[in-house]
Design an enzyme around this catalytic site. Structure first.
Site, PDB file in Angstrom:
ATOM      1  N   ARG A  92       0.842  -1.208   0.000  1.00  0.00           N
ATOM      2  CA  ARG A  92       0.000   0.000   0.000  1.00  0.00           C
ATOM      3  C   ARG A  92       0.866   1.241   0.000  1.00  0.00           C
ATOM      4  NH1 ARG A  92      -2.207   1.229   6.163  1.00  0.00           N
ATOM      5  NH2 ARG A  92      -0.570   0.097   7.236  1.00  0.00           N
ATOM      6  N   ARG A  98      -4.676  -1.483   4.414  1.00  0.00           N
ATOM      7  CA  ARG A  98      -4.162  -2.683   3.740  1.00  0.00           C
ATOM      8  C   ARG A  98      -5.249  -3.360   2.906  1.00  0.00           C
ATOM      9  NH1 ARG A  98      -2.160  -2.870   8.990  1.00  0.00           N
ATOM     10  NH2 ARG A  98       0.081  -2.587   9.196  1.00  0.00           N
ATOM     11  N   GLN A 112      -1.920 -18.844  -7.033  1.00  0.00           N
ATOM     12  CA  GLN A 112      -0.859 -19.496  -6.248  1.00  0.00           C
ATOM     13  C   GLN A 112      -1.416 -20.663  -5.432  1.00  0.00           C
ATOM     14  OE1 GLN A 112       1.388 -16.373  -4.288  1.00  0.00           O
ATOM     15  NE2 GLN A 112       2.335 -15.785  -6.228  1.00  0.00           N
ATOM     16  N   GLY A 129       2.114 -11.100   1.949  1.00  0.00           N
ATOM     17  CA  GLY A 129       1.511 -10.068   1.073  1.00  0.00           C
ATOM     18  C   GLY A 129       0.156  -9.633   1.590  1.00  0.00           C
ATOM     19  N   ASN A 130      -0.089  -8.356   1.561  1.00  0.00           N
ATOM     20  CA  ASN A 130      -1.308  -7.792   2.167  1.00  0.00           C
ATOM     21  C   ASN A 130      -2.499  -7.720   1.227  1.00  0.00           C
ATOM     22  OD1 ASN A 130      -0.712  -7.221   4.886  1.00  0.00           O
ATOM     23  ND2 ASN A 130       0.641  -5.552   4.253  1.00  0.00           N
ATOM     24  N   ASP A 158       3.636  -7.612  14.124  1.00  0.00           N
ATOM     25  CA  ASP A 158       2.832  -6.848  15.084  1.00  0.00           C
ATOM     26  C   ASP A 158       3.199  -7.232  16.516  1.00  0.00           C
ATOM     27  OD1 ASP A 158       1.289  -5.802  12.853  1.00  0.00           O
ATOM     28  OD2 ASP A 158       0.549  -7.842  12.690  1.00  0.00           O
ATOM     29  N   HIS A 186      -4.346  -8.505  10.518  1.00  0.00           N
ATOM     30  CA  HIS A 186      -3.162  -7.651  10.374  1.00  0.00           C
ATOM     31  C   HIS A 186      -3.634  -6.370   9.689  1.00  0.00           C
ATOM     32  CE1 HIS A 186       0.876  -6.260   9.620  1.00  0.00           C
ATOM     33  NE2 HIS A 186       0.686  -6.269   8.321  1.00  0.00           N
TER      34      HIS A 186
END
Ligand code: NAD
Ligand code: LMR
Length: 330
Positions: A92, A98, A112, A129-130, A158, A186
Site C-alpha cells: 500500500r 491494507r 498461487q 503479502g497484504n 505486530d 493484520h
C-alpha cells in the site's frame, strides 16, 4: 548433512525478498547442517532483478546454500517445496488501508493456491503479502487438497512491535516480554493484548500502571505502525517484515514451552473466542516443533475491553471475506 529444505519466496526481487532470502540461506533458520535450496519466484518482468539478487546470494558463499532457481511461474516456483513464503504482491501507499489492496492482490493468491496443489502437497505456507489474512484465506480455499492448517498469515511483526513498545515503556530488555498475543486481522483493527502479556514473571499491567497509555497510545502505535513507517520511509516496512517472517518459521521449528505462546494467523475452527470457522485469524498459538503442527491456545481470559476489540476485528475480516467471496472455491 541433512536432507535439503526447499523454500520458495514469491516477490523475490522486492524489498522484503531482498532481506529475507539472505537470512534463509545463511543457516540461521534451518540450521548449519541443513542445506537450503531457494526458489526465487517472480513475475517475468522482474526476473532480471531476481537474477541480480541470486548473484549476491552466491557472493555470500553461505555454506548452507545449495541451489538457487529463478522461477517465473508459481508452478515452477512451488515444485516440491517444503515452505512457500508468499510475499509477492503490491504494497500500500500513504493514506491507504491494507484491505484497499484486496482487488489488486487477491487474484494472485487464487493462482498461487491452485499452483500449490499441483506442485507441492507437503508444504507450509506463510502469507506476508497484504491484506495477508484474507490473501491466506484465498490461497487456502484454492488449495483444498492441502490441509488448511498449513496456511498461515504473518502477525509476528505486530507482536514484535508491541513487545518493543512495552519494553521501552517499562524500561526493560525486550527479551523479558512474552505471551503478547495479537488477535485478529493484520490491519488497524488488530488487538495487541497487553492484558495477558508478561514482563518476566510479572503481568504487563502490574509493571506498567499507566492504563490510559496501554489502552490509548500503545494500542494505536501498534495498530498504525505500518502506516507510520510508510509515512516516514515513503515505502512499507521491509527488513522488519523479513525478520518477523524468519521469527515465525523459527517458532514453528521449535516446540513452544507449555506456558508460552506466539501470534500467528490461522484458520479458526469456530470453537474459540467467538471467531467464525474458516476465518484466518491471529490467535495465540503453540508450536509442536515439527515445522507444521501447532495448536491455538484455548481458554485465555479476555476482559470486556479486549472482547469488544476482538469483535471489531472479526467483523472486519468477515467483511473482507465477503468482498473476495468469488475468489473462494466452493
Ligand atoms: P515490493 O513492491 O518491494 O515487492 C513486491 C514484489 O512482488 C515485486 O518484485 C513484484 O514483481 C513481485 N510480485 C508481484 N506479483 C507477483 C506474483 N504474482 N508472483 C510473484 N511475484 C510477484 O513489495 P514489498 O515491500 O516486498 O512488500 C510485499 C508485500 O508484503 C506487500 O503486499 C506488503 O504490503 C506486504 N507486507 C506485509 C507485512 C506483514 O506484516 N504481513 C509487512 C510488510 C509488508
Ligand atoms: C506493515 O505492517 O508494516 C505492513 O503490513 C505494510 C503496511 O502496509 O503497513
Amino acid at each position: 548433512m541433512k536432507e535439503p529444505v526447499r523454500v520458495a519466496v514469491t516477490g523475490a526481487a522486492g524489498q522484503i525478498g531482498y532481506s529475507l532470502l539472505f537470512r534463509l540461506a545463511s543457516g540461521e533458520v534451518f540450521g548449519e547442517d541443513t542445506p537450503v535450496e531457494l526458489n526465487l519466484v517472480e513475475l517475468p518482468a522482474a526476473a532480471k532483478v531476481a537474477e541480480g539478487t541470486a548473484m549476491e546470494l552466491e557472493d555470500c558463499a553461505f555454506k548452507t546454500l545449495k541451489k538457487i532457481n529463478i522461477c517465473d511461474t508459481p508452478e515452477k516456483g512451488f515444485d516440491g517445496v517444503n515452505w512457500a513464503l508468499l510475499v509477492g504482491s503490491k504494497p500500500r501507499g500513504p493514506g491507504m488501508e491494507r484491505n484497499d489492496l484486496i482487488r489488486d492482490n487477491g487474484h494472485i493468491f487464487v493462482g498461487q493456491g491452485k499452483a500449490l496443489v499441483r506442485a507441492a502437497s507437503n508444504v507450509n505456507v506463510v502469507v506476508v503479502g497484504n491484506p495477508c489474512n484474507t490473501n491466506a484465506l484465498i490461497a487456502q480455499h484454492n488449495a483444498r487438497d492441502i490441509p488448511p492448517t498449513r496456511f498461515t498469515a504473518m502477525t509476528m511483526l505486530d507482536e514484535n512491535r508491541a513487545k518493543f513498545q512495552l519494553a521501552k515503556k517499562a524500561g526493560v530488555d525486550v527479551r523479558e516480554l512474552h505471551n503478547l498475543a495479537i488477535w485478529g486481522n493484520h490491519s488497524s483493527t488488530m488487538v495487541p493484548d497487553f492484558e495477558n502479556a508478561f514482563i518476566g514473571s510479572r503481568k504487563v499491567t502490574e509493571a506498567i500502571k499507566d492504563r490510559a497509555w496501554l489502552e490509548g497510545e500503545f494500542f494505536t502505535t501498534v495498530q498504525k505502525r505500518g502506516a507510520a513507517i510508510i509515512e516516514a520511509r515513503g515505502k512499507s516496512s521491509a527488513a522488519s517484515a523479513a525478520s518477523a517472517c524468519i521469527d515465525q518459521i523459527k517458532n514453528l521449528l521449535k516446540k513452544t514451552p507449555a506456558d508460552q505462546w506466539f501470534s500467528m494467523a490461522v484458520a479458526s475452527d469456530g470453537n474459540a473466542y467467538d471467531v467464525p470457522p474458516g476465518l484466518i485469524f491471529s490467535f495465540p498459538v503453540r508450536s509442536l516443533g515439527d515445522g507444521k503442527g501447532y495448536e491455538v491456545v484455548k481458554g485465555v481470559q479476555l476482559s470486556e475491553f479486549v472482547r469488544k476489540k476482538i469483535a471489531l476485528t472479526t467483523k472486519e475480516l468477515l467483511e473482507e471475506r465477503e468482498v473476495v467471496k468469488n475468489m473462494l472455491m466452493k
